[in-house]
Design a protein around this motif. Structure first.
Motif, PDB file in Angstrom:
ATOM      1  N   GLU A 292       0.814  -1.221   0.000  1.00  0.00           N
ATOM      2  CA  GLU A 292       0.000   0.000   0.000  1.00  0.00           C
ATOM      3  C   GLU A 292       0.847   1.270   0.000  1.00  0.00           C
ATOM      4  O   GLU A 292       1.892   1.338   0.640  1.00  0.00           O
ATOM      5  CB  GLU A 292      -0.912   0.037   1.227  1.00  0.00           C
ATOM      6  N   ARG A 294      -0.077   5.655   0.154  1.00  0.00           N
ATOM      7  CA  ARG A 294      -1.135   6.643   0.327  1.00  0.00           C
ATOM      8  C   ARG A 294      -0.771   7.936  -0.401  1.00  0.00           C
ATOM      9  O   ARG A 294       0.329   8.467  -0.235  1.00  0.00           O
ATOM     10  CB  ARG A 294      -1.357   6.938   1.803  1.00  0.00           C
ATOM     11  N   THR A 299      -5.827   5.553  -1.912  1.00  0.00           N
ATOM     12  CA  THR A 299      -4.997   4.400  -1.566  1.00  0.00           C
ATOM     13  C   THR A 299      -4.528   3.731  -2.854  1.00  0.00           C
ATOM     14  O   THR A 299      -5.346   3.372  -3.704  1.00  0.00           O
ATOM     15  CB  THR A 299      -5.784   3.382  -0.720  1.00  0.00           C
ATOM     16  N   VAL A 301      -2.491   0.512  -4.389  1.00  0.00           N
ATOM     17  CA  VAL A 301      -2.119  -0.849  -4.003  1.00  0.00           C
ATOM     18  C   VAL A 301      -1.347  -1.504  -5.141  1.00  0.00           C
ATOM     19  O   VAL A 301      -1.887  -1.723  -6.230  1.00  0.00           O
ATOM     20  CB  VAL A 301      -3.355  -1.699  -3.646  1.00  0.00           C
ATOM     21  N   TYR A 319     -10.140  -5.569   0.220  1.00  0.00           N
ATOM     22  CA  TYR A 319     -10.547  -4.159   0.326  1.00  0.00           C
ATOM     23  C   TYR A 319     -12.073  -4.025   0.247  1.00  0.00           C
ATOM     24  O   TYR A 319     -12.611  -3.370  -0.649  1.00  0.00           O
ATOM     25  CB  TYR A 319      -9.862  -3.329  -0.762  1.00  0.00           C
ATOM     26  N   ARG A 322     -14.723  -0.565  -0.474  1.00  0.00           N
ATOM     27  CA  ARG A 322     -14.018   0.491  -1.212  1.00  0.00           C
ATOM     28  C   ARG A 322     -14.640   0.675  -2.601  1.00  0.00           C
ATOM     29  O   ARG A 322     -15.274  -0.224  -3.154  1.00  0.00           O
ATOM     30  CB  ARG A 322     -12.541   0.136  -1.385  1.00  0.00           C
ATOM     31  N   ILE A 324     -13.340   0.956  -6.131  1.00  0.00           N
ATOM     32  CA  ILE A 324     -12.044   0.499  -6.636  1.00  0.00           C
ATOM     33  C   ILE A 324     -11.903   0.746  -8.132  1.00  0.00           C
ATOM     34  O   ILE A 324     -12.809   0.459  -8.917  1.00  0.00           O
ATOM     35  CB  ILE A 324     -11.862  -1.008  -6.346  1.00  0.00           C
ATOM     36  N   ASP A 396     -11.794   5.489  -4.743  1.00  0.00           N
ATOM     37  CA  ASP A 396     -10.942   5.921  -3.636  1.00  0.00           C
ATOM     38  C   ASP A 396      -9.741   5.001  -3.457  1.00  0.00           C
ATOM     39  O   ASP A 396      -8.853   5.265  -2.652  1.00  0.00           O
ATOM     40  CB  ASP A 396     -11.738   6.006  -2.326  1.00  0.00           C
ATOM     41  N   THR A 397      -9.729   3.887  -4.200  1.00  0.00           N
ATOM     42  CA  THR A 397      -8.641   2.912  -4.118  1.00  0.00           C
ATOM     43  C   THR A 397      -8.274   2.468  -5.527  1.00  0.00           C
ATOM     44  O   THR A 397      -9.157   2.108  -6.319  1.00  0.00           O
ATOM     45  CB  THR A 397      -9.075   1.681  -3.290  1.00  0.00           C
ATOM     46  N   ILE A 399      -5.962  -0.219  -7.570  1.00  0.00           N
ATOM     47  CA  ILE A 399      -5.242  -1.479  -7.385  1.00  0.00           C
ATOM     48  C   ILE A 399      -4.677  -1.967  -8.718  1.00  0.00           C
ATOM     49  O   ILE A 399      -5.416  -2.116  -9.699  1.00  0.00           O
ATOM     50  CB  ILE A 399      -6.162  -2.573  -6.802  1.00  0.00           C
TER      51      ILE A 399
END
Length: 433
Positions: A292, A294, A299, A301, A319, A322, A324, A396-397, A399
């Motif tokens: 991870e 920030r 976030t 990943v 996760y 989230r 994604i 918000d994430t 990956i």
């Protein structure tokens, strides 16, 4: 060990360098050749032989042994040619076995996914139990580099290494089993057989199975006899490990499974429960495995190690809740992405960026299964990150869990992961300011 004829190193990576150092230390005057499928071999005190010249070199007896690097498929026809001339083919791992195996406790851990984390956790648990343990294989040192430094040796092994492993470990562990590396093995069936060769053999052997391996019929047949299995953890032990994992840097249900498997192994070879729990607390995520970063509210990943659809599923499950953006796709290995396509929306994926080659197939499947997901087909990772920067309000994430190898665009998964993080810092720096 004495070598009566020159040796050929096939491959020039980490293990080949390790093997050359071992040969130099044990027999300084030994003639050593090297052959590589592409490029040049930068290994000191070796003479390179072109691949095209190998048949003649074998026929004339220029060398008497081949030490093959793991990335070189054992199914190349040239190795059958070698055997027809009476030239044995071995590996760094097998040389370790013939030289250093005796008198040591050996733990060998394999599986399609989770083997590196499980091996690292097992090592930490034993060290925290004050047991003299070392870690080698795909993580840690090359086998010959660990030599005789430890009384207990944990090997994290790929299917490339288990395929022709010629000595028995004391404990063999399998985390799970899914299709992978078909290009190296030639078929899914051969991949399974080569992976399960770790346990599907005669001799005294104890076996530990991860949660996903326990229900696999192929694994059960390879184990042969349930009396080979290590004892299960008690409910009290399992609860303590679950609590410790929840307060550690282990993320996701799959990593709890890895911790439970590692604990089962560690306790079986003399580890203590206190050492197990301290090992979990000491764990730090391995590079490119749900690593991870920030950037303000975002976030990032890096799960570039993900080379199968199952690994991508595990990353998403880590996760929950989230929104994604997922980047997937890479080198084609004829894996099935239909199930992954069907669960993306339910796992919180709002935006999907796909990369060649496998990404094209997944993009088509996702558009049919989940039209509410924004799908971006990108020719490169740079294009994918740039496109996602323009869709920033959707997630918000972010990956990177490609579900495929990197070889079509990157040298390895490490290079892919590093590039991903650098691009994210470049494109999302403003939001992090």
């Amino acid at each position: 060990m004495r070598f009566d004829a020159p040796v050929l190193l096939y491959g020039a990576g980490k293990e080949a360098l390790s093997t050359r150092a071992f040969l130099k230390a044990s027999q300084p005057d030994l003639k050593v050749f090297v052959a590589v499928d592409s490029g040049t071999a930068d290994i000191a005190e070796t003479e390179q032989i072109a691949i095209a010249d190998l048949p003649d070199a074998m026929a004339t007896g220029r060398f008497g042994l081949i030490v093959k690097s793991p990335g070189v498929s054992r199914y190349k026809p040239i190795f059958e040619t070698a055997r027809s001339h009476g030239i044995a083919v071995t590996s760094n791992l097998n040389l370790w076995g013939s030289t250093f195996r005796r008198g040591r406790t050996v733990i060998a851990i394999t599986g399609t996914k989770g083997k590196s984390t499980t091996a690292t956790l097992t090592h930490l648990m034993l060290v925290q139990s004050r047991i003299d343990a070392g870690l080698a294989g795909n993580v840690g040192l090359a086998p010959l580099d660990i030599a005789d430094k430890h009384q207990v040796v944990i090997f994290e092994l790929s299917s490339y290494q288990t395929a022709d492993m010629d000595f028995l470990p004391d404990v063999a562990a399998i985390t799970n089993l899914y299709p992978e590396h078909v290009d190296w093995h030639g078929s899914v069936e051969r991949y399974y057989a080569d992976k399960l060769h770790l346990v599907d053999r005669d001799g005294p052997l104890t076996v530990a199975l991860g949660a996903a391996a326990k229900g696999n019929a192929l694994v059960a047949r390879a184990v042969r006899d349930h009396r080979r299995l290590l004892r299960d953890l008690t409910p009290e032990e399992a609860l303590a490990i679950e609590n410790a994992s929840a307060h550690s840097r282990l993320r996701g249900a799959h990593n709890l499974d890895n911790a439970l498997l590692a604990a089962q192994i560690a306790l079986a070879v003399g580890g203590t429960m206190d050492g197990v729990l301290r090992g979990i607390a000491a764990f730090r995520p391995l590079p490119h495995r749900l690593e991870e970063h920030r950037l303000a509210a975002l976030t990032i990943v890096d799960d570039s190690i993900s080379t199968t659809p199952e690994a991508t599923k595990a990353a998403l499950a880590a996760y929950p809740g989230r929104r994604i953006a997922l980047i997937v796709g890479g080198h084609e290995r004829e894996q099935d992405y239909a199930e992954l396509a069907g669960l993306l929306h339910g796992r919180g994926v709002t935006t999907l960026a796909t990369l060649p080659v496998t990404g094209l197939r997944l993009a088509q499947q996702v558009r049919a299964a989940a039209p509410q997901i924004e799908v971006v087909e990108a020719p490169t990772l740079e294009d994918a990150i740039s496109a996602l920067a323009g869709l920033r309000t959707r997630f918000d994430t972010l990956i990177l869990s490609p579900g495929a190898p990197s070889y079509n665009q990157f040298k390895n998964f490490e290079q892919r992961g590093d590039r991903f993080v650098a691009l994210c810092r470049e494109h999302f720096a403003e939001s992090a300011a």
